[in-house]
Design an enzyme around this catalytic site. Structure first.
Site, PDB file in Angstrom:
ATOM      1  CB  ALA A 105      38.392  40.763  42.037  1.00 14.19           C
ATOM      2  CE  LYS A 106      40.732  48.475  40.998  1.00 17.25           C
ATOM      3  NZ  LYS A 106      39.762  48.961  40.011  1.00 17.25           N
ATOM      4  N   GLY A 107      43.266  44.124  42.632  1.00 14.75           N
ATOM      5  CA  GLY A 107      44.575  43.654  43.074  1.00 14.75           C
ATOM      6  C   GLY A 107      45.570  44.788  43.060  1.00 14.75           C
TER       7      GLY A 107
END
Ligand code: NAD
Length: 416
Positions: A105-107
């Site tokens: 994931a990444k944000g």
């Protein structure tokens, strides 16, 4: 491929190469090419001047077939959904290559953190966490620091998550300060992995580490720690750089003293008793091991034929363009790709999560021993596959990562 590709086009091209090599069917390829979930949130906060500030944030959860989502959060003016999507994909492969039970994931929040006060950053982080609350958590998605977020940001996330939940949940985030459940060894973990990979590559090519010449681009967290660890292993640090310029010395630099100098003056430049060179010169320094630890797109088709090293161990994410990859491979230079070389950071983040879940705190020696074992195993897995497939280590690492994720998805099946 051109040099101007975006992170997402590079990530999709890499996936295509791996999918073809692995002979994945078109359905599986399409499934892996799209994130499972992308969230866009409007982060509204009260600014110090009393006005309302609205910032656009996102969290992209790529695939979680091997375990909860995991990945950093970046605060930067250039954050886009496409970039975060590419980074989330790389996290999925990285976790699979080093074989830890996470998905990728990444944000990010599109903002300029340098223009925000500490109070505004805290309100931004807490509001963003509250907007993501239903989608993150210790068994759903575990955030970590990335560009312009740090241990303090993680502390605010932990506190906001815990306040909403009603009890303390240190395992909801990693990269925390040690006082609230952070792991020993986290700060150096990425660099230790980068140097351990270079050491294994040296062993395979008969290069002695003692006295091996090392050049490091970037003298931030990853670069300085890598220089220090390599120096302590007996290497000679012949050149280093930061955003202001570079320094070199054929006799060798003492990285501790260079760090002291940078802490006082803000840069490695003007360090006494060495030559002053450009950033480009540092990359093209004659050495045995080159560690790019700054930015993406540093080794390109323009300078790939001028790189004079035996081994490149990628500390940064995406420092080498696909065209440069080919040139280095043809020139017989061993390149240890980012999704393998810099996976030490997420691996120690995994150890932090395990320690939080079991309410333990391991000594630094235990953390580093476990990290080294994971890195050596991952390096050998990739190295052997590259030999077998007669391909670059990057393609082998992608094959390993993508293959493991595809296998997990196939085994779980699709529901409903
Ligand atoms: P950092 O901000 O601490 O350091 C970056 C360094 O690069 C600074 O010294 C800066 O001066 C230097 N730099 C900037 N522009 C430069 C240029 N043109 N030439 C030479 N140096 C330049 O960041 P970091 O945490 O060390 O991360 C560096 C890279 O490693 C990034 O690509 C990051 O995504 C990647 N990475 C970091 C971690 C981690 O645990 N910190 C983990 C995986 C990957």
């Amino acid at each position: 491929m051109t040099e101007k590709q975006t992170a997402l086009t590079v990530a999709l091209e890499q996936l295509k190469i791996a999918a073809e090599k692995l002979e994945l069917d078109s359905g599986m390829h399409a499934l892996l090419a799209h994130p499972k979930r992308s969230l866009i949130v409007s982060v509204a906060i009260k600014m110090d001047n009393g006005k309302t500030g609205v910032f656009i944030g996102c969290r992209v959860q790529h695939w979680d077939a091997r375990g909860p989502f995991k990945g950093g959060i970046r605060y930067h003016p250039n954050v886009t959904l496409d970039e975060v999507t590419a980074l989330s994909m790389w996290m999925t492969w990285k976790c699979a290559v080093v074989d830890i039970p996470y998905g990728g994931a990444k944000g990010g929040i599109t903002c300029n953190p340098k223009e925000l006060s500490k109070g505004e950053l805290e309100r931004l982080t807490r509001r963003y966490t509250s907007l993501l609350y239903d989608f993150i958590g210790p068994h759903r998605d575990v955030p970590a620091p990335d560009v312009y977020t740090d241990a303090q940001t993680m502390a605010w996330i932990m506190d906001t998550y815990s306040q909403i939940t009603g009890y303390s949940v240190p395992e909801c985030v990693t990269g925390k300060p040690i006082s609230i459940g952070g792991s020993e060894g986290r700060e150096q973990a990425t660099s230790l992995g980068v140097v351990v990979c270079a050491r294994e590559a040296a062993k395979n090519s008969g290069l002695k580490l003692k006295g091996a010449k090392v050049a490091v681009q970037g003298y931030g967290n990853v670069g300085w720690n890598a220089a220090k660890i390599a120096y302590d292993m007996g290497c000679k640090i012949v050149a280093v750089s930061d955003s202001m310029g570079g320094i070199s010395s054929a006799r060798g630099l003492n990285p501790y003293k260079v760090y002291e100098h940078k802490s006082k003056t803000g840069s490695v430049v003007n360090f006494k008793g060495c030559e002053h060179v450009t950033n480009e010169d540092v990359l093209e320094t004659e050495c045995d091991i080159l560690i790019p630890a700054a930015l993406e797109n540093q080794i390109t088709k323009t300078n790939a034929d001028k790189i004079k090293t035996k081994i490149v161990s990628e500390g940064a994410n995406g420092p080498t363009t696909p065209e440069a990859d080919k040139v280095l491979y043809q020139r017989g230079i061993t390149l240890i790709p980012d999704i393998l070389a810099n996976s030490g950071g997420v691996t120690t983040s995994y150890f932090e999560w395990v320690q939080n879940l079991t309410r333990e705190h391991w000594p630094v020696e235990e953390v580093n021993r476990k990290l080294e074992a994971k890195m050596v195993k991952a390096f050998n897995d990739v190295y052997k596959l590259a030999k077998k497939e007669k391909c670059e280590m990057r393609t082998a690492a992608l094959m390993l990562g993508v293959g493991r994720v595809a296998e997990a998805i196939k085994t779980l099946g699709l529901w409903p």
